[in-house]
Write a protein that holds these residues in place. Structure first.
Motif, PDB file in Angstrom:
ATOM      1  N   ASP A 244       0.849  -1.182   0.000  1.00  0.00           N
ATOM      2  CA  ASP A 244       0.000   0.000   0.000  1.00  0.00           C
ATOM      3  C   ASP A 244       0.886   1.233   0.000  1.00  0.00           C
ATOM      4  OD1 ASP A 244      -2.243   1.593   0.024  1.00  0.00           O
ATOM      5  OD2 ASP A 244      -3.089   0.744   1.861  1.00  0.00           O
ATOM      6  N   ALA A 245       0.368   2.332  -0.492  1.00  0.00           N
ATOM      7  CA  ALA A 245       1.131   3.586  -0.517  1.00  0.00           C
ATOM      8  C   ALA A 245       0.169   4.758  -0.462  1.00  0.00           C
ATOM      9  CB  ALA A 245       1.987   3.673  -1.777  1.00  0.00           C
ATOM     10  N   VAL A 246       0.560   5.800   0.285  1.00  0.00           N
ATOM     11  CA  VAL A 246      -0.251   7.003   0.428  1.00  0.00           C
ATOM     12  C   VAL A 246       0.651   8.221   0.232  1.00  0.00           C
ATOM     13  CG1 VAL A 246      -1.711   8.370   1.950  1.00  0.00           C
ATOM     14  CG2 VAL A 246      -1.806   5.879   2.055  1.00  0.00           C
ATOM     15  N   ALA A 247       0.228   9.141  -0.624  1.00  0.00           N
ATOM     16  CA  ALA A 247       0.949  10.399  -0.843  1.00  0.00           C
ATOM     17  C   ALA A 247       0.193  11.531  -0.155  1.00  0.00           C
ATOM     18  CB  ALA A 247       1.090  10.684  -2.329  1.00  0.00           C
ATOM     19  N   LEU A 248       0.874  12.275   0.691  1.00  0.00           N
ATOM     20  CA  LEU A 248       0.224  13.386   1.390  1.00  0.00           C
ATOM     21  C   LEU A 248      -0.303  14.427   0.412  1.00  0.00           C
ATOM     22  CD1 LEU A 248       2.566  14.069   4.443  1.00  0.00           C
ATOM     23  CD2 LEU A 248       0.892  12.243   4.091  1.00  0.00           C
ATOM     24  N   ALA A 249       0.400  14.625  -0.706  1.00  0.00           N
ATOM     25  CA  ALA A 249      -0.041  15.616  -1.686  1.00  0.00           C
ATOM     26  C   ALA A 249      -1.415  15.264  -2.240  1.00  0.00           C
ATOM     27  CB  ALA A 249       0.975  15.719  -2.816  1.00  0.00           C
TER      28      ALA A 249
END
Length: 373
Positions: free
Chosen positions: A337-342
């Motif tokens: 899984d991956a999450v970008a704050l932008a």
């Protein structure tokens, strides 16, 4: 579930400790009963001291007053890790960013900035009898080839009249003689230089040309600094320093890597050494997920930066991985899984303006997804 949270700092936005805390808070918002293990990571730059102080029981902060990179006094510190049977004097962790870092400058001074304070902090650790030194050299304000640090430790750089040179990279072309005979011996278990930079000292991929601009040097100054570093390298070799300026990592921290090699220190991967020192492998044993991250995940990440090292260790342990980053420029490989704050915030600047808010939200998003069947 048992979750290991081991991110690097989001440089210029949030320290690794704050990143850990925010992700953990978001996770607990969704899954309050899970076990969270917080291990802030670093690769030898800013935040290295905090990573050790939080992760190593019995470590302590030692305060020291040094001369900063612009000549002003700086209240700095280094970390003393507790003694072991192999290291009876303990380990001294000295972070260049604390003593000679770019944020300490009131305005850039690419020719005059120096590493004297870094050497003063190293000398303080030696005076306290440490058995080993870990020298974290990211975040330098200068391109002085490590000469300031060596002078603080006892080296002499003299001009043609036999007078001591001023500090800074801009005067290194005036070095006529170098005396390294008064440098102290390394501690009994040596000195390891922690860095993720592999650049040589000189040339188009060297310290001045690659990193000089971020320290305020224009094209002409970068060219002059490269020539000055070459002159310093020859003078150091003439004085008996058995170090090749083309060595991988010699150009780290404005050439501080070269200066420390001239003293006899050993360059190592910062992130890997820190992972070992804070017990990352032990923490991964029995973990259900490891969360790592950094400010910008891009093609350079796999070159030994902290998230890459965490991912490698997690993969070897068979632990699924999740990534949190300010922005994600390339597709993360191997992450569940991956999450970008932008993306959460709507744009990069909004994420930078309020990183803790969006890091907490990222932690919650990962926890929500982890709880789905």
């Amino acid at each position: 579930m048992r979750i290991v949270i081991a991110p690097d700092s989001f440089k210029g936005s949030a320290s690794a400790v704050h990143v850990c805390d925010a992700i953990a808070a978001g996770w607990r918002d969704v899954r309050p009963d899970d076990e969270l293990v917080l291990l802030p990571m670093a690769d030898g730059g800013e935040g290295t001291l905090d990573a050790f102080l939080l992760a190593v029981p019995g470590s302590s902060r030692v305060h020291v007053e040094v001369v900063g990179p612009d000549g002003q006094e700086v209240e700095a510190s280094w970390a003393l890790l507790p003694p072991t049977p192999e290291l009876p004097g303990g380990t001294g962790v000295v972070e260049l960013a604390e003593t000679s870092g770019l944020p300490l400058m009131t305005h850039p001074d690419p020719l005059g900035a120096h590493t004297l304070g870094f050497g003063q902090a190293i000398a303080d650790a030696l005076d306290r009898g440490v058995s080993r030194l870990l020298l974290a050299i990211g975040g330098s304000a200068s391109t002085d080839g490590g000469t300031g640090a060596l002078v603080a430790l006892g080296a002499s750089l003299l001009d043609a009249d036999g007078d001591p040179l001023e500090l800074g990279g801009g005067v290194l072309s005036d070095v006529a003689r170098v005396d390294l005979s008064e440098l102290p011996p390394l501690p009994s278990s040596g000195a390891l230089v922690l860095s993720d930079v592999t650049n040589p000292l000189l040339g188009e991929t060297g310290a001045a040309h690659v990193f000089g601009e971020q320290k305020g040097a224009d094209a002409a100054q970068r060219a002059a600094l490269d020539l000055a570093l070459a002159h310093w390298a020859r003078a150091a070799q003439d004085a008996g320093a058995a170090v090749d300026p083309s060595t991988s990592g010699a150009g780290a921290a404005g050439g501080t890597g070269f200066g420390l090699l001239a003293w006899g220190a050993t360059l190592v991967s910062g992130a890997s050494t820190i992972a070992d020192a804070i017990g990352l492998d032990d923490a991964l044993s029995g973990a259900d997920l490891v969360i790592t991250g950094e400010g910008r995940y891009d093609a350079q990440t796999d070159g030994g930066k902290a998230p890459a090292v965490v991912a490698e260790r997690a993969g070897a342990a068979g632990v699924p991985m999740a990534l949190v980053a300010g922005s994600i420029a390339v597709k993360p490989v191997g992450f569940a899984d991956a999450v970008a704050l932008a993306e959460l915030a709507g744009d990069v600047q909004s994420a930078i303006d309020d990183p803790v808010r969006w890091l907490r939200r990222a932690g919650a998003v990962l926890a929500e997804r982890a709880g789905r069947p």
